[in-house]
Design an enzyme around this catalytic site. Structure first.
Site, short mmCIF file in Angstrom:
data_model
loop_
_atom_site.label_atom_id
_atom_site.label_comp_id
_atom_site.label_asym_id
_atom_site.label_seq_id
_atom_site.Cartn_x
_atom_site.Cartn_y
_atom_site.Cartn_z
N ASP A 372 -41.91 -17.33 105.90
CA ASP A 372 -41.20 -17.11 107.16
C ASP A 372 -39.71 -17.41 107.11
OD1 ASP A 372 -43.50 -16.18 108.35
OD2 ASP A 372 -44.06 -18.11 109.18
N TYR A 457 -47.81 -14.77 114.75
CA TYR A 457 -48.08 -16.19 114.97
C TYR A 457 -47.02 -16.86 115.83
CZ TYR A 457 -52.18 -17.06 112.13
OH TYR A 457 -53.47 -17.09 111.69
#
EC number: 1.4.3.-
Length: 545
Positions: A372, A457
């Protein structure tokens, strides 16, 4: 009933009412009352020196941008839809001071460190990525290339993340080279056409070798909660060239079958020699829209005597605690100069990385490892919803960021700070065998929170400060699982979560940085040195859907 008894009962009732009113008045004065103002003074004072850790202000971002645009030899664009073959100013972020300089300044033994910014430029015209250090702030006057100093090598342009400009070109590519050539398949299998389209989710990494830039795209229904609405089409795009006209489709995966070109898929579909997907309308099982109304309002947080903490700029005071905080666009939440009862116990606590590794029989998910920080963790910290993400009475803080935008962007209420009861005593003991006594302490703690919604997410990041001097850093994952269309062999790598939808097996890795100062100074060979302990803490959570 005679009149005497009647008047006696009336008198008794009046006396009872008066007595209850008096008792209520007496005891209500003893009970805690809600107060908008703090009734008790803070135990410390806000530290202006913490501002050296503060994120760049809106004006500082603008100053750095103006300075970089004035460097005509760099030929930089700030247009958000700049093509990959141009030079694009992608990121501006705070460059943290060296620890030794910061500690000297915090402890009154050195000058204030020069405030600096890191600037990332995608030099598409030259074929590489550069990081520049820009200083001093405010009003920068100097810059230098620090790429090889920080990474020990040059960074090729294909190592860049996908920008908004490249996404625009990718969707244009899909329309021209995929959807328009497969109109019959798209209509019969996915009901695409006449204003209806598909959404796309890219998989990572973009290849297996250095220099690869080939991305599997998982197509999904264009609905709320698209992440669990896959349609059964994956496409491998080669977009290594900075010239979009050179991009091409290298492979396709339709309903569990591989094809080497769009033309091969079209030919075999039209001939009826492959197993087809027949579109069937179905309700959106992934919508987060509330289906029922709550019966009543749930428990609420309030501060009976005002807040026991204070936030000033980027500095927080809470009982015996004090610390500075910031939010990096790339790595997310971080705190500095963490002190308890005036003693520094940590120089830095920060999020560093969030990775999710997937398994599947579908091509994109076979390879997928979402790293990420490569796209930015703090970049996706959006406004927090009062009463849902944080208590309504929390203190909310705005942040500014500059990443893949033409101007710095303000994110309202993207950090919240609140104190609340943790739901169990911090310590307690009931002595049953002797003394017959009880001792206990309410477990109230201060929470600093931000939530980053990175694709499917949502990561809830909490830094928790307890009354006994303990610090907890934790993350809670929510949002959606990344799914794939159910094909033969899929259930070895996950569970079916809806009709033709598989929630893929995956694991989360979360990396925090903990920089502790242990016992201040120590003696070595007759010389005083600063000793610090640097820990990399990895939290692992395995989740099967």
């Amino acid at each position: 009933m005679n009149s005497g008894v009647k008047w006696l009962l009336i008198l008794f009732a009046l006396v009872s009412i008066i007595l209850n009113i008096i008792l209520i008045g007496i005891y209500s004065n003893r009970a805690p009352k809600c107060s908008a103002q703090r009734l008790h003074p803070l135990r410390g004072k806000h530290e202006e020196r913490s501002l050296m850790f503060a994120d760049l202000t809106q004006e500082e971002y603008a100053q750095v941008q103006r300075y970089m645009l004035q460097q005509k030899d760099l030929d930089i664009s700030t247009n958000r839809i700049t093509e990959p073959r141009a030079n694009f100013l992608f990121l501006i972020d705070l460059s943290l001071p060296k620890k030794a300089d910061a500690l000297a300044y915090l402890d009154g033994k050195g000058a204030q460190p020069v405030r600096e910014a890191t600037v990332v430029v995608f030099h598409g015209a030259r074929g590489f990525i550069k990081e520049y250090l820009v200083w001093p702030l405010p009003n920068p006057k100097h810059h230098r290339d620090v790429t090889t100093e920080r990474y020990k090598r040059e960074l090729p342009i294909n190592a860049r993340t996908v920008t908004v400009g490249e996404y625009v070109l990718l969707f244009q590519f899909f329309e021209k080279n995929l959807f328009s050539k497969l109109k019959k398949l798209m209509k019969e299998s996915f009901d695409v056409g006449q204003g209806k389209t598909l959404n796309a989710l890219e998989q990572m990494p973009r290849g297996l070798r250095s220099g690869d830039r080939k991305t599997w795209i998982n197509f999904l229904k264009d609905v709320s909660g698209m992440y669990v609405n896959p349609v059964g089409l994956n496409v491998l795009i080669n977009h290594e060239s900075v010239n979009a006209s050179n991009w091409k489709v290298e492979r396709l995966f339709y309903n569990g079958q591989y094809f080497d070109s769009v033309e091969e898929l079209k030919r075999k579909y039209d001939a009826g020699t492959i197993k087809k997907i027949i579109y069937k309308d179905s309700p959106n099982h992934a919508s987060l829209k509330t289906r029922t109304k709550p019966l009543q309002i749930g428990p609420q947080l309030f501060y009976a005597e005002g807040k026991r903490f204070s936030v000033s700029h980027n500095h927080v005071l809470y009982l015996d605690w004090s610390f500075a905080f910031g939010l990096s666009s790339l790595t997310g939440m971080r705190v500095f100069d963490v002190r308890f009862s005036g003693e520094r116990i940590a120089y830095e606590l920060s999020v560093q990385e969030a990775i999710s590794v997937y398994g599947s029989v579908t091509p994109g998910m076979i390879l997928t490892k979402f790293v990420d920080s490569s796209i930015g963790i703090g970049r996706f910290a959006h406004e927090l919803v009062r009463g849902v993400d944080c208590p309504s009475e929390a203190t909310y803080v705005d942040t500014y960021r500059y990443i893949d935008v033409p101007v710095p962007v303000r994110f309202r209420n993207s950090i919240c700070v609140f104190e609340h009861n943790m739901g169990q005593p911090l310590r307690r003991h009931f002595s049953d065998f002797s003394h017959h006594s009880f001792g206990g302490m309410v477990n109230s703690a201060l929470v600093m929170r931000t939530i980053t919604a990175i694709g499917n997410y949502d990561y809830m990041w909490d830094f928790v400060f307890y009354q006994n001097g303990a610090v907890e850093v934790k993350v809670h994952a929510t949002g959606y699982v990344s799914s794939s269309y159910l094909v033969d062999g899929s259930l070895r790598y996950g569970h079916q979560v809806a009709e033709n939808v598989q929630g893929n097996i995956h694991t989360h890795f979360i990396n925090f940085k903990v920089d502790l100062d242990i016992s201040g100074k120590w003696q070595n060979a007759g010389e005083a040195q600063d000793e610090s302990l640097l820990l990399k803490v990895i939290c692992v959570k395995s989740t099967h859907h």
